[in-house]
Scaffold this motif. Structure first.
Motif, PDB file in Angstrom:
ATOM      1  N   THR A 110       0.835  -1.206   0.000  1.00 59.90           N
ATOM      2  CA  THR A 110       0.000   0.000   0.000  1.00 59.90           C
ATOM      3  C   THR A 110       0.870   1.256   0.000  1.00 59.90           C
ATOM      4  O   THR A 110       1.030   1.916   1.024  1.00 59.90           O
ATOM      5  CB  THR A 110      -0.920   0.020   1.236  1.00 59.90           C
ATOM      6  N   PRO A 111       1.441   1.596  -1.156  1.00 61.93           N
ATOM      7  CA  PRO A 111       2.210   2.843  -1.230  1.00 61.93           C
ATOM      8  C   PRO A 111       1.303   4.047  -0.998  1.00 61.93           C
ATOM      9  O   PRO A 111       0.138   4.041  -1.393  1.00 61.93           O
ATOM     10  CB  PRO A 111       2.768   2.829  -2.654  1.00 61.93           C
ATOM     11  N   ILE A 112       1.837   5.057  -0.353  1.00 60.10           N
ATOM     12  CA  ILE A 112       1.060   6.261  -0.083  1.00 60.10           C
ATOM     13  C   ILE A 112       0.876   7.024  -1.388  1.00 60.10           C
ATOM     14  O   ILE A 112       1.858   7.321  -2.073  1.00 60.10           O
ATOM     15  CB  ILE A 112       1.782   7.134   0.958  1.00 60.10           C
ATOM     16  N   PRO A 113      -0.359   7.358  -1.770  1.00 57.97           N
ATOM     17  CA  PRO A 113      -0.604   8.009  -3.066  1.00 57.97           C
ATOM     18  C   PRO A 113       0.042   9.382  -3.212  1.00 57.97           C
ATOM     19  O   PRO A 113       0.350   9.804  -4.320  1.00 57.97           O
ATOM     20  CB  PRO A 113      -2.132   8.119  -3.124  1.00 57.97           C
ATOM     21  N   LEU A 114       0.242  10.078  -2.108  1.00 59.96           N
ATOM     22  CA  LEU A 114       0.822  11.420  -2.158  1.00 59.96           C
ATOM     23  C   LEU A 114       2.347  11.342  -2.105  1.00 59.96           C
ATOM     24  O   LEU A 114       2.925  10.779  -1.173  1.00 59.96           O
ATOM     25  CB  LEU A 114       0.310  12.269  -0.993  1.00 59.96           C
ATOM     26  N   ALA A 115       2.999  11.899  -3.112  1.00 64.68           N
ATOM     27  CA  ALA A 115       4.460  11.906  -3.146  1.00 64.68           C
ATOM     28  C   ALA A 115       4.992  12.778  -2.014  1.00 64.68           C
ATOM     29  O   ALA A 115       4.528  13.907  -1.812  1.00 64.68           O
ATOM     30  CB  ALA A 115       4.948  12.418  -4.498  1.00 64.68           C
ATOM     31  N   HIS A 116       5.967  12.274  -1.274  1.00 65.89           N
ATOM     32  CA  HIS A 116       6.559  13.016  -0.164  1.00 65.89           C
ATOM     33  C   HIS A 116       7.906  12.402   0.167  1.00 65.89           C
ATOM     34  O   HIS A 116       8.239  11.306  -0.302  1.00 65.89           O
ATOM     35  CB  HIS A 116       5.642  12.972   1.055  1.00 65.89           C
ATOM     36  N   PHE A 117       8.680  13.092   0.977  1.00 61.33           N
ATOM     37  CA  PHE A 117      10.006  12.581   1.332  1.00 61.33           C
ATOM     38  C   PHE A 117      10.284  12.646   2.829  1.00 61.33           C
ATOM     39  O   PHE A 117      11.299  12.144   3.295  1.00 61.33           O
ATOM     40  CB  PHE A 117      11.099  13.342   0.567  1.00 61.33           C
ATOM     41  N   ALA A 141       8.138  13.773   6.979  1.00 58.46           N
ATOM     42  CA  ALA A 141       6.867  14.079   7.642  1.00 58.46           C
ATOM     43  C   ALA A 141       6.333  15.453   7.238  1.00 58.46           C
ATOM     44  O   ALA A 141       5.116  15.639   7.081  1.00 58.46           O
ATOM     45  CB  ALA A 141       7.043  14.003   9.156  1.00 58.46           C
ATOM     46  N   TYR A 142       7.225  16.418   7.049  1.00 57.86           N
ATOM     47  CA  TYR A 142       6.785  17.764   6.683  1.00 57.86           C
ATOM     48  C   TYR A 142       6.171  17.780   5.283  1.00 57.86           C
ATOM     49  O   TYR A 142       5.099  18.353   5.078  1.00 57.86           O
ATOM     50  CB  TYR A 142       7.961  18.736   6.751  1.00 57.86           C
ATOM     51  N   SER A 143       6.834  17.164   4.333  1.00 53.83           N
ATOM     52  CA  SER A 143       6.294  17.157   2.971  1.00 53.83           C
ATOM     53  C   SER A 143       4.984  16.373   2.907  1.00 53.83           C
ATOM     54  O   SER A 143       4.081  16.716   2.132  1.00 53.83           O
ATOM     55  CB  SER A 143       7.316  16.576   1.983  1.00 53.83           C
ATOM     56  N   LEU A 144       4.837  15.329   3.717  1.00 58.22           N
ATOM     57  CA  LEU A 144       3.568  14.597   3.766  1.00 58.22           C
ATOM     58  C   LEU A 144       2.477  15.476   4.366  1.00 58.22           C
ATOM     59  O   LEU A 144       1.352  15.531   3.849  1.00 58.22           O
ATOM     60  CB  LEU A 144       3.715  13.311   4.581  1.00 58.22           C
ATOM     61  N   LEU A 145       2.797  16.177   5.442  1.00 58.84           N
ATOM     62  CA  LEU A 145       1.822  17.060   6.077  1.00 58.84           C
ATOM     63  C   LEU A 145       1.305  18.101   5.093  1.00 58.84           C
ATOM     64  O   LEU A 145       0.091  18.305   4.967  1.00 58.84           O
ATOM     65  CB  LEU A 145       2.472  17.749   7.287  1.00 58.84           C
ATOM     66  N   VAL A 146       2.200  18.740   4.372  1.00 56.42           N
ATOM     67  CA  VAL A 146       1.796  19.768   3.421  1.00 56.42           C
ATOM     68  C   VAL A 146       0.997  19.149   2.268  1.00 56.42           C
ATOM     69  O   VAL A 146      -0.016  19.694   1.829  1.00 56.42           O
ATOM     70  CB  VAL A 146       3.022  20.528   2.885  1.00 56.42           C
ATOM     71  N   ALA A 147       1.429  17.991   1.791  1.00 53.62           N
ATOM     72  CA  ALA A 147       0.727  17.342   0.685  1.00 53.62           C
ATOM     73  C   ALA A 147      -0.691  16.947   1.080  1.00 53.62           C
ATOM     74  O   ALA A 147      -1.642  17.119   0.300  1.00 53.62           O
ATOM     75  CB  ALA A 147       1.504  16.114   0.212  1.00 53.62           C
ATOM     76  N   VAL A 148      -0.865  16.432   2.283  1.00 52.63           N
ATOM     77  CA  VAL A 148      -2.204  16.058   2.740  1.00 52.63           C
ATOM     78  C   VAL A 148      -3.072  17.300   2.888  1.00 52.63           C
ATOM     79  O   VAL A 148      -4.256  17.294   2.526  1.00 52.63           O
ATOM     80  CB  VAL A 148      -2.142  15.270   4.065  1.00 52.63           C
ATOM     81  N   LEU A 149      -2.494  18.369   3.397  1.00 54.55           N
ATOM     82  CA  LEU A 149      -3.228  19.627   3.504  1.00 54.55           C
ATOM     83  C   LEU A 149      -3.711  20.092   2.130  1.00 54.55           C
ATOM     84  O   LEU A 149      -4.856  20.503   1.966  1.00 54.55           O
ATOM     85  CB  LEU A 149      -2.333  20.682   4.158  1.00 54.55           C
ATOM     86  N   LEU A 150      -2.831  19.986   1.141  1.00 53.59           N
ATOM     87  CA  LEU A 150      -3.181  20.412  -0.214  1.00 53.59           C
ATOM     88  C   LEU A 150      -4.243  19.513  -0.849  1.00 53.59           C
ATOM     89  O   LEU A 150      -4.965  19.939  -1.750  1.00 53.59           O
ATOM     90  CB  LEU A 150      -1.937  20.411  -1.100  1.00 53.59           C
ATOM     91  N   SER A 151      -4.346  18.281  -0.388  1.00 53.26           N
ATOM     92  CA  SER A 151      -5.252  17.316  -1.029  1.00 53.26           C
ATOM     93  C   SER A 151      -6.716  17.543  -0.672  1.00 53.26           C
ATOM     94  O   SER A 151      -7.590  16.903  -1.262  1.00 53.26           O
ATOM     95  CB  SER A 151      -4.854  15.888  -0.657  1.00 53.26           C
TER      96      SER A 151
END
Length: 223
Positions: free
Chosen positions: A27-34, A36-46
């Motif tokens: 189950t790869p995470i659909p949002l590209a990130h590298f 915790a910070y980039s994941l947080l911002v990507a989820v916010l944008l989604s």
């Protein structure tokens, strides 16, 4: 000819787990990130935006700044210009700017591995915090999005009219150690098989298998 019988809830839970494990062993995470910070911002944008669109936009955002220290110095207007394709850009750009500033001033530039602290950040609701806790830090959580809310009702796992109740019901039904993987598996299935318009509780494989005697479309309460 024997009469068709719907599965009871324990049987449905077991079948759902087995089927999703077969379909989505990883189950790869659909949002590209590298991180915790980039994941947080990507989820916010989604929020109200597709993952595909977010993944198209974030590389340009990371060129501006890829950490809270640098992002805190970028003008809100500059952030907004980059993320505009994601929608709600005025609110999201301000949230990214302020949360970056707060990460620097309150958390030494680190994303906190704490649900309450995450939810205190601007633009970060319970679902976003749950995604970060589960996918960045490995803490069991069950973020409920529209796909999960829809499928949980079609599969008879909840009668909840909102995502809060749906999350409680799913956490009660499934083992804690499965939550992080299962929430992604359900999202994948909801996008590929049991879509909002492509299934009405009578069409996809799991809906038919769980409720073979169901005769009418399943009404779903929107979150």
């Amino acid at each position: 000819m024997s009469e068709l019988k719907n599965l009871n809830i324990a049987e449905r839970v077991e079948l759902i787990q087995q089927t999703l494990d077969q379909l989505y062993p990883t189950t790869p995470i659909p949002l590209a990130h590298f991180d915790a910070y980039s994941l947080l911002v990507a989820v916010l944008l989604s929020a109200q935006c597709t993952d595909e669109r977010v993944n198209q936009v974030t590389p340009s955002l990371w060129q501006l700044a890829d950490n809270p220290f640098d992002m805190a110095k970028v003008p809100v207007e500059t952030i907004q210009a980059v993320i505009r394709p994601c929608g709600l850009s005025p609110q999201k750009s301000k949230a990214i700017s302020v949360l970056s500033q707060r990460l620097v001033s309150e958390f030494n530039g680190m994303v906190p591995a704490d649900m309450e602290a995450l939810e205190s950040l601007p633009g970060v609701g319970h679902k976003t915090a749950s995604v970060v806790m589960s996918q960045a830090f490995g803490v069991p959580a069950f973020p409920v999005d529209t796909h999960i809310h829809r499928l949980a009702q079609r599969w008879g796992l909840t009668r909840g009219k909102n995502v809060v109740q749906t999350e409680k019901d799913l956490k009660r039904l499934f083992p804690r150690e499965r939550w992080n993987k299962l929430h992604l598996q359900i999202i994948y299935y909801g996008r590929e098989h049991c879509t909002a318009r492509g299934c009405n509780g009578l069409i996809c494989g799991l809906c038919r298998a769980c409720f073979p005697a169901r005769k009418y479309p399943k009404k779903v309460h929107k979150p």
